[in-house]
Design an enzyme around this catalytic site. Structure first.
Site, PDB file in Angstrom:
ATOM      1  N   HIS A  12     -20.059  11.146   4.616  1.00 52.41           N
ATOM      2  CA  HIS A  12     -21.093  11.618   5.543  1.00 52.41           C
ATOM      3  C   HIS A  12     -22.499  11.127   5.177  1.00 52.41           C
ATOM      4  O   HIS A  12     -23.484  11.828   5.403  1.00 52.41           O
ATOM      5  CB  HIS A  12     -21.044  13.156   5.650  1.00 52.41           C
ATOM      6  CG  HIS A  12     -21.372  13.872   4.362  1.00 52.41           C
ATOM      7  ND1 HIS A  12     -20.778  15.050   3.997  1.00 52.41           N
ATOM      8  CD2 HIS A  12     -22.252  13.582   3.363  1.00 52.41           C
ATOM      9  CE1 HIS A  12     -21.271  15.462   2.832  1.00 52.41           C
ATOM     10  NE2 HIS A  12     -22.177  14.575   2.437  1.00 52.41           N
ATOM     11  N   HIS A  59     -26.910  20.550   2.598  1.00 51.61           N
ATOM     12  CA  HIS A  59     -27.784  19.730   1.747  1.00 51.61           C
ATOM     13  C   HIS A  59     -29.223  20.250   1.744  1.00 51.61           C
ATOM     14  O   HIS A  59     -30.160  19.474   1.601  1.00 51.61           O
ATOM     15  CB  HIS A  59     -27.764  18.281   2.209  1.00 51.61           C
ATOM     16  CG  HIS A  59     -26.451  17.581   2.058  1.00 51.61           C
ATOM     17  ND1 HIS A  59     -25.377  17.824   2.880  1.00 51.61           N
ATOM     18  CD2 HIS A  59     -26.035  16.629   1.189  1.00 51.61           C
ATOM     19  CE1 HIS A  59     -24.362  17.039   2.515  1.00 51.61           C
ATOM     20  NE2 HIS A  59     -24.736  16.317   1.501  1.00 51.61           N
ATOM     21  N   HIS A 193     -19.697   9.101  -5.624  1.00 45.00           N
ATOM     22  CA  HIS A 193     -21.099   8.694  -5.568  1.00 45.00           C
ATOM     23  C   HIS A 193     -21.960   9.579  -6.453  1.00 45.00           C
ATOM     24  O   HIS A 193     -21.641  10.741  -6.685  1.00 45.00           O
ATOM     25  CB  HIS A 193     -21.647   8.633  -4.140  1.00 45.00           C
ATOM     26  CG  HIS A 193     -21.702   9.904  -3.331  1.00 45.00           C
ATOM     27  ND1 HIS A 193     -20.595  10.662  -3.009  1.00 45.00           N
ATOM     28  CD2 HIS A 193     -22.748  10.526  -2.725  1.00 45.00           C
ATOM     29  CE1 HIS A 193     -20.960  11.680  -2.237  1.00 45.00           C
ATOM     30  NE2 HIS A 193     -22.275  11.623  -2.054  1.00 45.00           N
ATOM     31  N   GLU A 240     -18.200  16.307  -3.766  1.00 49.20           N
ATOM     32  CA  GLU A 240     -17.941  16.650  -2.356  1.00 49.20           C
ATOM     33  C   GLU A 240     -16.469  16.509  -1.994  1.00 49.20           C
ATOM     34  O   GLU A 240     -16.041  16.994  -0.943  1.00 49.20           O
ATOM     35  CB  GLU A 240     -18.795  15.776  -1.435  1.00 49.20           C
ATOM     36  CG  GLU A 240     -20.279  16.120  -1.513  1.00 49.20           C
ATOM     37  CD  GLU A 240     -21.177  15.180  -0.725  1.00 49.20           C
ATOM     38  OE1 GLU A 240     -22.353  15.516  -0.532  1.00 49.20           O
ATOM     39  OE2 GLU A 240     -20.709  14.097  -0.293  1.00 49.20           O
TER      40      GLU A 240
END
Ligand code: DHB
Ligand code: FE
Length: 279
Positions: A12, A59, A193, A240
Site C-alpha cells: 500500500h 499511519h 520494507h 505490516e
C-alpha cells in the site's frame, strides 16, 4: 447466507497513488508492479463482492504514538479519506456496514480480543490505494467497508499468532452472519520494507517468498517468528505482514492461490499482490 468469495492482498505504498494520479502505470519503473492488477480487476468482476473486510494499519490519521489501540474496528456508516501529507490526491469515501461491523465486534469480544470500537474513522493510503488498484476509475466504490486496524507501529505489537487468531475470530463472525452479502477479505501493507534508521531501504526477498509461499497452504508457519524476528527479517515497516496474516485467518481454514505478483522495489518497499480463493 453470506459467502466469502476470497482474499486480496497488496502492498500500500503512498507513491502508488502518485503514479496513478500522474498516469505513470506503463512507465518502466511502475509497469512490473501495475502488471499484477489486471487479474485482480478481472477476478473482482467475476466474484462481485459487495462488502470488503479490510485489515490494515493506521499511519497517523486516526491514532498516533500517544494513543495506539492494538486492534480497532470501524463501525461507522461512512469513512472519509483525509490529507496525510504525502502530496496524495484526496480519495473517495467508503460506505460502511455498521451492522456487520458490530456482529464482528461481538464475535471478537466473545473470543476475548477486546478491540477499540470506532464509530468515526478516517481511511488512509493503506485502504484507499488497494481500492484504487482494484477498481481503477470507479465513480464510487462498489463495496461497503468494514475496516479492522492492527497496530504495526508502536511497540509492543500483537504477535503473528495473535493476529492469525484474530482473523480466525473474524472468520467465525462472517460464517455466522445471516445476511446474503458476498464478502471479500483484504490484507494490505508489506512486504519487506524499512523506512527509517540505519537499515532504511532494507528488503528481504527470501523472507517475502517464505510468506507468499506459506500464506495460502500453511499460515501457521508465519507464526513461528516473534515480532523481533519479523522486524529483523522484514524491516521495521515489513511488520505490516501482520495485516496479511490476520486477513488470511479471516478467509477460513483452506485457501488456494490463484494469482501472485512480486516486484522490488517500489519506493522503499518489496511489493506483492496475491489472490486466494477459499477451499
Ligand atoms: C512506504 C511504504 C509504506 O507501507 C508506507 O505506509 C509508507 C511508505 C514506502 O515504501 O515509501
Ligand atoms: Fe504502510
Amino acid at each position: 447466507m453470506a459467502e466469502i468469495v476470497g482474499a486480496y492482498f497488496t502492498s500500500h505504498v503512498p507513491g502508488i497513488g502518485g503514479a496513478i494520479h500522474r498516469g505513470d502505470q506503463q512507465t518502466p519503473y511502475w509497469k512490473p508492479f501495475f502488471d499484477g492488477f489486471p487479474r485482480v480487476q478481472e477476478w473482482l468482476c467475476e466474484v462481485k463482492p459487495d462488502v470488503a473486510v479490510v485489515f490494515s494499519n493506521d499511519h497517523g490519521l486516526n491514532f498516533f504514538l500517544d494513543k495506539m489501540p492494538t486492534f480497532a474496528v470501524g463501525a461507522a456508516a461512512s469513512y472519509a479519506n483525509a490529507d496525510e501529507g504525502w502530496g496524495l490526491p484526496l480519495y473517495k469515501s467508503f460506505k460502511g456496514h455498521p451492522e456487520l461491523s458490530w456482529h464482528i465486534i461481538e464475535q471478537m469480544v466473545g473470543d476475548e480480543f477486546d478491540p477499540v470500537t470506532c464509530q468515526e474513522m478516517l481511511v488512509d493510503h493503506a485502504i484507499s490505494i488497494p481500492f484504487e488498484l482494484a477498481y481503477p476509475g470507479a465513480g464510487e466504490w462498489p463495496v461497503k467497508l468494514v475496516p479492522i486496524g492492527i497496530n504495526t507501529v508502536q511497540h509492543p505489537l500483537p504477535s503473528a499468532k495473535r493476529c492469525l487468531a484474530l482473523g480466525r475470530s473474524v472468520h467465525k463472525a462472517l460464517a455466522s452472519w445471516q445476511g446474503d452479502e458476498r464478502i471479500v477479505v483484504i490484507g494490505t501493507g508489506g512486504l519487506s520494507h524499512q523506512l527509517d534508521g540505519a537499515r532504511a531501504g532494507f528488503m528481504n526477498k527470501e523472507y517475502d517468498l517464505f510468506c507468499l509461499d506459506n500464506i495460502a497452504r500453511d499460515p501457521d508457519a508465519l507464526t513461528q517468528h516473534s515480532i523481533a524476528d519479523i522486524v529483523r527479517l522484514a524491516g521495521t515497516q515489513g511488520v505490516e505482514i501482520l495485516n496479511w496474516i490476520a486477513a488470511r485467518g479471516a478467509l477460513g481454514p483452506q485457501g488456494h492461490e490463484i494469482h501472485r505478483n512480486y516486484h522490488a522495489p517500489i519506493s522503499n518497499t518489496a511489493a506483492a499482490t496475491l489472490l486466494l480463493e477459499p477451499g
